[in-house]
Motif scaffolding. Sequence first.
Motif, PDB file in Angstrom:
ATOM      1  N   ILE B  84       0.854  -1.199   0.000  1.00 60.86           N
ATOM      2  CA  ILE B  84       0.000   0.000   0.000  1.00 60.86           C
ATOM      3  C   ILE B  84       0.882   1.238   0.000  1.00 60.86           C
ATOM      4  CG2 ILE B  84      -2.020  -1.025   1.107  1.00 60.86           C
ATOM      5  CD1 ILE B  84      -0.538   0.913   3.536  1.00 60.86           C
ATOM      6  N   LEU B  85       0.307   2.358  -0.393  1.00 61.81           N
ATOM      7  CA  LEU B  85       1.063   3.595  -0.521  1.00 61.81           C
ATOM      8  C   LEU B  85       0.282   4.730   0.125  1.00 61.81           C
ATOM      9  CD1 LEU B  85       2.872   4.772  -3.707  1.00 61.81           C
ATOM     10  CD2 LEU B  85       1.134   6.257  -2.750  1.00 61.81           C
ATOM     11  N   ALA B  86       0.954   5.591   0.857  1.00 60.17           N
ATOM     12  CA  ALA B  86       0.293   6.763   1.432  1.00 60.17           C
ATOM     13  C   ALA B  86       0.882   8.018   0.817  1.00 60.17           C
ATOM     14  CB  ALA B  86       0.468   6.789   2.945  1.00 60.17           C
ATOM     15  N   ALA B 111      -3.867   3.191  -2.665  1.00 61.69           N
ATOM     16  CA  ALA B 111      -3.178   4.387  -2.175  1.00 61.69           C
ATOM     17  C   ALA B 111      -4.115   5.123  -1.226  1.00 61.69           C
ATOM     18  CB  ALA B 111      -2.789   5.279  -3.344  1.00 61.69           C
ATOM     19  N   PHE B 112      -3.532   5.862  -0.302  1.00 62.61           N
ATOM     20  CA  PHE B 112      -4.315   6.586   0.705  1.00 62.61           C
ATOM     21  C   PHE B 112      -3.843   8.029   0.756  1.00 62.61           C
ATOM     22  CE2 PHE B 112      -4.312   2.137   1.625  1.00 62.61           C
ATOM     23  CZ  PHE B 112      -5.642   1.878   1.920  1.00 62.61           C
ATOM     24  N   ASP B 113      -4.807   8.941   0.924  1.00 61.62           N
ATOM     25  CA  ASP B 113      -4.452  10.356   0.941  1.00 61.62           C
ATOM     26  C   ASP B 113      -5.457  11.090   1.825  1.00 61.62           C
ATOM     27  OD1 ASP B 113      -2.482  12.034  -1.231  1.00 61.62           O
ATOM     28  OD2 ASP B 113      -3.962  13.225  -0.122  1.00 61.62           O
ATOM     29  N   ILE B 114      -5.026  12.211   2.403  1.00 60.33           N
ATOM     30  CA  ILE B 114      -5.976  12.974   3.217  1.00 60.33           C
ATOM     31  C   ILE B 114      -6.791  13.943   2.359  1.00 60.33           C
ATOM     32  CG2 ILE B 114      -4.657  12.864   5.394  1.00 60.33           C
ATOM     33  CD1 ILE B 114      -3.760  15.788   4.748  1.00 60.33           C
ATOM     34  N   ASP B 115      -6.376  14.158   1.124  1.00 56.16           N
ATOM     35  CA  ASP B 115      -7.042  15.136   0.252  1.00 56.16           C
ATOM     36  C   ASP B 115      -8.237  14.493  -0.474  1.00 56.16           C
ATOM     37  OD1 ASP B 115      -7.807  17.024  -1.551  1.00 56.16           O
ATOM     38  OD2 ASP B 115      -5.895  17.131  -2.624  1.00 56.16           O
ATOM     39  N   PRO B 116      -9.468  14.921  -0.124  1.00 54.57           N
ATOM     40  CA  PRO B 116     -10.661  14.319  -0.757  1.00 54.57           C
ATOM     41  C   PRO B 116     -10.643  14.446  -2.275  1.00 54.57           C
ATOM     42  CG  PRO B 116     -11.296  15.754   1.084  1.00 54.57           C
ATOM     43  CD  PRO B 116      -9.835  15.991   0.833  1.00 54.57           C
ATOM     44  N   ALA B 117      -9.992  15.507  -2.788  1.00 51.79           N
ATOM     45  CA  ALA B 117      -9.954  15.703  -4.241  1.00 51.79           C
ATOM     46  C   ALA B 117      -9.207  14.573  -4.942  1.00 51.79           C
ATOM     47  CB  ALA B 117      -9.299  17.045  -4.571  1.00 51.79           C
ATOM     48  N   LYS B 118      -8.355  13.874  -4.199  1.00 49.26           N
ATOM     49  CA  LYS B 118      -7.577  12.787  -4.812  1.00 49.26           C
ATOM     50  C   LYS B 118      -8.276  11.432  -4.702  1.00 49.26           C
ATOM     51  CE  LYS B 118      -3.005  14.769  -4.647  1.00 49.26           C
ATOM     52  NZ  LYS B 118      -2.659  15.536  -3.416  1.00 49.26           N
ATOM     53  N   HIS B 119      -9.324  11.370  -3.867  1.00 46.42           N
ATOM     54  CA  HIS B 119      -9.977  10.074  -3.634  1.00 46.42           C
ATOM     55  C   HIS B 119     -10.710   9.580  -4.865  1.00 46.42           C
ATOM     56  CE1 HIS B 119     -10.050  11.237   0.908  1.00 46.42           C
ATOM     57  NE2 HIS B 119      -8.852  10.893   0.482  1.00 46.42           N
ATOM     58  N   ASN B 120     -10.534   8.312  -5.183  1.00 47.93           N
ATOM     59  CA  ASN B 120     -11.249   7.692  -6.284  1.00 47.93           C
ATOM     60  C   ASN B 120     -11.162   6.183  -6.126  1.00 47.93           C
ATOM     61  OD1 ASN B 120     -12.375   6.762  -8.618  1.00 47.93           O
ATOM     62  ND2 ASN B 120     -11.269   8.170  -9.978  1.00 47.93           N
ATOM     63  N   LYS B 143       1.553  -6.150   4.299  1.00 51.44           N
ATOM     64  CA  LYS B 143       2.591  -5.996   5.314  1.00 51.44           C
ATOM     65  C   LYS B 143       3.573  -4.873   4.986  1.00 51.44           C
ATOM     66  CE  LYS B 143       1.136  -9.244   7.916  1.00 51.44           C
ATOM     67  NZ  LYS B 143       0.449  -8.670   9.095  1.00 51.44           N
ATOM     68  N   ILE B 144       3.487  -4.380   3.742  1.00 56.78           N
ATOM     69  CA  ILE B 144       4.470  -3.406   3.270  1.00 56.78           C
ATOM     70  C   ILE B 144       3.793  -2.108   2.862  1.00 56.78           C
ATOM     71  CG2 ILE B 144       6.359  -3.014   1.606  1.00 56.78           C
ATOM     72  CD1 ILE B 144       6.977  -5.484   3.132  1.00 56.78           C
ATOM     73  N   GLY B 145       4.367  -0.992   3.267  1.00 57.96           N
ATOM     74  CA  GLY B 145       3.821   0.309   2.910  1.00 57.96           C
ATOM     75  C   GLY B 145       4.884   1.232   2.339  1.00 57.96           C
ATOM     76  N   ILE B 146       4.440   2.176   1.517  1.00 51.22           N
ATOM     77  CA  ILE B 146       5.331   3.201   0.974  1.00 51.22           C
ATOM     78  C   ILE B 146       4.817   4.556   1.450  1.00 51.22           C
ATOM     79  CG2 ILE B 146       6.263   4.270  -1.119  1.00 51.22           C
ATOM     80  CD1 ILE B 146       5.784   1.673  -2.606  1.00 51.22           C
ATOM     81  N   ILE B 147       5.697   5.382   1.990  1.00 51.46           N
ATOM     82  CA  ILE B 147       5.309   6.717   2.447  1.00 51.46           C
ATOM     83  C   ILE B 147       5.836   7.769   1.474  1.00 51.46           C
ATOM     84  CG2 ILE B 147       5.670   8.475   4.254  1.00 51.46           C
ATOM     85  CD1 ILE B 147       5.517   6.300   6.332  1.00 51.46           C
ATOM     86  N   CYS B 148       4.891   8.497   0.837  1.00 48.42           N
ATOM     87  CA  CYS B 148       5.233   9.579  -0.106  1.00 48.42           C
ATOM     88  C   CYS B 148       4.559  10.862   0.316  1.00 48.42           C
ATOM     89  CB  CYS B 148       4.751   9.242  -1.511  1.00 48.42           C
ATOM     90  SG  CYS B 148       5.553   7.850  -2.235  1.00 48.42           S
ATOM     91  N   VAL B 149       4.273  11.022   1.589  1.00 53.00           N
ATOM     92  CA  VAL B 149       3.586  12.228   2.055  1.00 53.00           C
ATOM     93  C   VAL B 149       4.632  13.305   2.353  1.00 53.00           C
ATOM     94  CG1 VAL B 149       1.705  10.833   3.017  1.00 53.00           C
ATOM     95  CG2 VAL B 149       3.628  11.517   4.483  1.00 53.00           C
TER      96      VAL B 149
END
Lengths: 215, 215
Positions: B84-86, B111-120, B143-149
């Motif tokens: 997963i990616l944040a 992928a996960f984001d706090i910005d509703p405009a990016k949600h889809n 078990k694995i995540g990527i942080i791009c925040v």
Amino acid sequence: MVTNKNSILRLSRYKNALYRFKTIGFFKIFSDYLADAVGVTSAQVRKDFSLFGISGNKRGGYQIDALIEKLNDILGKNELQKVILAGAGNLGSALIKYKSFEKEGIKIVAAFDIDPAKHNPKLPVPVLPLEELESFVKSHNTKIGIICVPDIAAQHTLDVMIRAGINGVLNFAPIQLKTAENCIVSNVNLETELENLIYFVNALQKAPNVRLTDN
Amino acid sequence: MVTNKNSILRLSRYKNALYRFKTIGFFKIFSDYLADAVGVTSAQVRKDFSLFGISGNKRGGYQIDALIEKLNDILGKNELQKVILAGAGNLGSALIKYKSFEKEGIKIVAAFDIDPAKHNPKLPVPVLPLEELESFVKSHNTKIGIICVPDIAAQHTLDVMIRAGINGVLNFAPIQLKTAENCIVSNVNLETELENLIYFVNALQKAPNVRLTDN
């Protein structure tokens, strides 16, 4: 004279430590203070400095401001660092927009691609044909390049960059490139990073009595 | 039992060497052949193997196919690795589309984001609210995540991932994160990579009689 990469990386750690000393009110510093702050011997500090022509005063130590100025000059932090990029795909485009580079005084000034559909000389960071890389690099005196092209195109791209006069390349293509003596290539292999992480996590789950150490 | 990261990385090098031996017609192999191919001692090979419960036959050596299977199992290469990616910004979006991951059996599944405009949620790789990360990770057993925040959001994002049960994180935020014992964090610091390269190139130009060595 032969030096190693670590001595250059230590210069940047000395610089960061000097900023901290300055923040807490120091004006002058002795090599043993700096050595303690960075975790090396003071002989190492003096050796690193002499390698780059920095001299102190045994009695009075180094003037912090002058030393920071000198280190920034050696490391190229006193001027905006212009970087070119080859491969304006997803990763390349993301790097062009990557804000953290600017904070470090790094600016991607142009991108190059073989795909005419990607060319646009009017963008803030223009995307130009790969054939124009050499003349651009020569006229703009850029020394650093980023390679984000597919792996099959990476060696040719590096060759073009070297011919243009690029001396340092950050390579994202997952392939080992043959470089020339006057060009340093640093590899960022995202698959390998992620793969290794997966290995760690999996291996630890398969052998739950194993605990991980860094060394 | 305490092991180090290098022993796990060696397992992947043994695996790659075994594929090469298999290609040239080998069916069985002794630890000293494998040691030579990877550049370690045969005692090291046996020690690494015993750490993960791999046993050979002193007379007959190891069956290559069975050994590859066992190593792939330990390293998690036998199954698709769901990641997963944040942070679905420029870099995150580029990683979602990054084709080289798939070749290594790695798939970013959400992928996960706090910005509703990016949600889809309808995209091939759905972009979901950060609040859904925990339930997603638990129900999909990732078990694995990527942080791009951005760096200011990175520690919170890591905390969320750890609470969700993530055991390995590839962190692109230019900041040192505090992790838990059951979660390994690998940092990919693109600014530092590029900055160091600039340092090398500049320092070498300022001291042209200095030649660079790797050690």
